[in-house]
Design an enzyme around this catalytic site. Sequence first.
Site, PDB file in Angstrom:
ATOM      1  N   THR A   1       0.843  -1.193   0.000  1.00  0.00           N
ATOM      2  CA  THR A   1       0.000   0.000   0.000  1.00  0.00           C
ATOM      3  C   THR A   1       0.878   1.242   0.000  1.00  0.00           C
ATOM      4  OG1 THR A   1      -1.726  -1.157   1.198  1.00  0.00           O
ATOM      5  CG2 THR A   1      -1.808   1.239   1.245  1.00  0.00           C
TER       6      THR A   1
ATOM      7  N   ARG B   1      -2.372  -4.738  13.993  1.00  0.00           N
ATOM      8  CA  ARG B   1      -3.577  -5.564  13.793  1.00  0.00           C
ATOM      9  C   ARG B   1      -4.838  -4.955  14.401  1.00  0.00           C
ATOM     10  NH1 ARG B   1      -0.471 -11.455  13.827  1.00  0.00           N
ATOM     11  NH2 ARG B   1      -0.162 -11.398  11.580  1.00  0.00           N
TER      12      ARG B   1
ATOM     13  N   HIS C   1     -45.383  -2.446   9.495  1.00  0.00           N
ATOM     14  CA  HIS C   1     -46.369  -3.500   9.221  1.00  0.00           C
ATOM     15  C   HIS C   1     -45.884  -4.498   8.166  1.00  0.00           C
ATOM     16  CE1 HIS C   1     -47.237  -1.398   5.504  1.00  0.00           C
ATOM     17  NE2 HIS C   1     -47.282  -0.287   6.221  1.00  0.00           N
TER      18      HIS C   1
ATOM     19  N   GLU D   1      -2.381  -7.798   6.718  1.00  0.00           N
ATOM     20  CA  GLU D   1      -1.916  -7.754   8.109  1.00  0.00           C
ATOM     21  C   GLU D   1      -2.172  -9.070   8.833  1.00  0.00           C
ATOM     22  OE1 GLU D   1       0.172  -5.041   7.807  1.00  0.00           O
ATOM     23  OE2 GLU D   1      -0.180  -5.017   9.941  1.00  0.00           O
ATOM     24  N   GLY D   2      -2.108 -10.143   8.100  1.00  0.00           N
ATOM     25  CA  GLY D   2      -2.324 -11.462   8.711  1.00  0.00           C
ATOM     26  C   GLY D   2      -3.732 -11.941   8.440  1.00  0.00           C
TER      27      GLY D   2
END
Lengths: 402, 364
Positions: free
Chosen positions: A166, A256, A285, A374-375
């Site tokens: 990223t 995390r 309703h 991230e895992g």
Amino acid sequence: MIDFELHDTLKGIEAFVHQFAEQTLRPLAREADTNGKVDPKVIQMLGQIAGNRATIVPEERPDAGEERARLGNMLSMIGSEELAWGDAAMILNIPGPGLAGPSINAAGTPEQKKKFLHDVFTGEEPRFGALAVTEAQAGSDVSNVQTTATRDGDEWILNGTKVFCTNGARADVLVINATIDKSLGREGQKLFVVLKDTPGFRVGKIEKKLGLTASETAEIVLEDCRIPFDHILGGEDALKPKSGFKGTMKAFDASRPTVAAMAIGIGRAAYEYVRDWSAVEVPAHSRRRPFVEAKLAHMKRELDAARLVTRKAAWMADRRIPNSKEASMSKAYAPPAALRACIGAIEIMGPEGYSKEHLVEKWYRDIKVYDIFEGTGQINRVVISRNILGRLDELKPENNGS
Amino acid sequence: MELEPTDEQKAIVDAIRDFAQNEVRPANRECEEAGVVSERIEKQLVEMGVAAPVAEQYGGQGTFDTMTSVLIAEELSWGDPGVAFSILGSGLAATIVDLAGTDAQKSELLPKFTEGARGSVALAERDAGADFTVLEARATKDEIHGLKYGVLHADSAAVRLVVTGGDDLGVWIVPEAEELSAQQEDKLGLRAASTFKVRFEGVKTERLGGSPDPAKVRLALLRAKLLNAGIAIGLGRAALEYASVYAQERTAFGRPIGAFQGISFKIADRAMDLETARLLAWKAAWAIDNDLNDAHELVMSACGHAAAAAVTTADDGVQILGGHGYMRDHPEELWYRDAMTLATFDSPSMIGDVFLSKTYEVAE
């Protein structure tokens, strides 16, 4: 005393960030997703509003007071949830150290923190940081990384290819995982800092993705890339046995829960959107009403549960209590809970749910990667179960760490 | 935010934990088979001031805030959920009298608990378990009509309370002399807690608190609900811990079965369920103790989550032990039965969800 009240400082920041998310991010979310990028002018504006360091955690800042340092991780949870509620992809375009921040913070020496964080991310102009760990053949199995760092006098020579990074293409500060000795297995893994424009560093392809399209994901190619010796995070100490790989893992303990908080922000966006939609479109309703009510309640309960375990992980980190189990719990629990909220939202809205007229279909695409990067949920379950098997006291309420 | 219990709470937790390990767990089968908590255990819990917390002015050792009572419930239930349900469910009558009674009623009823008397609260109905806003039992001219399930100690309690619905949610005191039409429930789990189906047909009673005060009653009942979340969490922790030990000792294909992800992922998933359930329960307790508006919603949420966690964890507990889990040589089958009983008794996750959803429009 057990107390769930947020500190006043945090409440103030929550309100401020929410306003930013609602007024600035959300209205631009669809356009950024469609274009697959964020207009540079918008990036500049985001940077200005966020002081060019939105994702920097306060303890990384030289001007952070003691109180801020004590609330650092919690603040990161609050801010990340609100920002991701606004738009999860756009916030990755807000200038700041990104995931390089937690890595340098967890593994770097005081000098390195100053040099690579404080001196670079001064807030005066937009700067980006990035973390490049993943390789095509090494995701959760970080120890299988093939990128090498070879010492040559006062320098390291890096060679290898990183993927799925990223902001890798625009990063001023890049943290890279490489092995100094393949025969050492994961013990040979160390973190290195590569600065922008270093010769031998090149950006490969830019990925096209299912979601988070407005966030740029790059391939990083290192070909005889020379960096100074002191760019190894942790300095000389990092060369001692059993230090490098743990540095990488330690950084995950901080990042995390942040990723989990972002997932909760996306899930909450979907939940709140469909709740408000149902209040108008599914009258009291209606025959569908009981189904919708039960679904909404379940979505909210799971998001609340995810938020609590995520904040617990941050609370522990702020108190320097080892939190690897809780960090993994937040990361393994929150993204699927948020995904179920997005699925629930589409189910409730039916054909309107998959229409691009609403952001729900985008959230459904965006959220998926939170259970991967991230895992993955699976590797985090490995971490959790390893923390429990052999250490059963971990299941008691007061035992908060490994 | 702070997640550290007070020193006093820690001391209480330690004491209950020791007791649960040394006295309760070893007696779990004895209590289940007898259908009541053994006299020895009940007596000690009365002496510890845990069975029925009563304020010092009424001769007790002091009451607990909601948070402490949830912590106690988890520890005692770790020892045995049936024992915890029986003892703490009995003590609930004291808490309700304390929270909603008049001074005269407190002076009359509370000292009984300090002498070891049992309490009984008739709350659950067939169509209203977790959701006490739809109770069908009614009080007309101080006479109760309705059918209640899961009424603890209906045959032996000295203090018997009945909850009725309608606009003025109320709690009523059944005079000691009054004979109840009670039929003992022969049930799946929680067998150490003797419960009854009770039909109230014009039973003459007196309103707890004198005049209607639904808000006060609701608060007292929320504490009652949340206790079950604590019991569910203790049950889940017991089942997961037992299965985790087994997973390290039992080998298959040359490795401990805990080394296989088919097993270890179950353990990780259930640990997350329990952790989140505990945090939801703590947050709900904190909301009650601080008189927050969303206490009701949080309690329902915690109960639903905890009940679901207990049922799933007990299921996985039996599964991890395989054939052994099905046998009475191990306690997993006991927890498997207890968990479902606890969930249906009082806080089915389904009902928790549906009820919760009714609050979302006004709450947000």
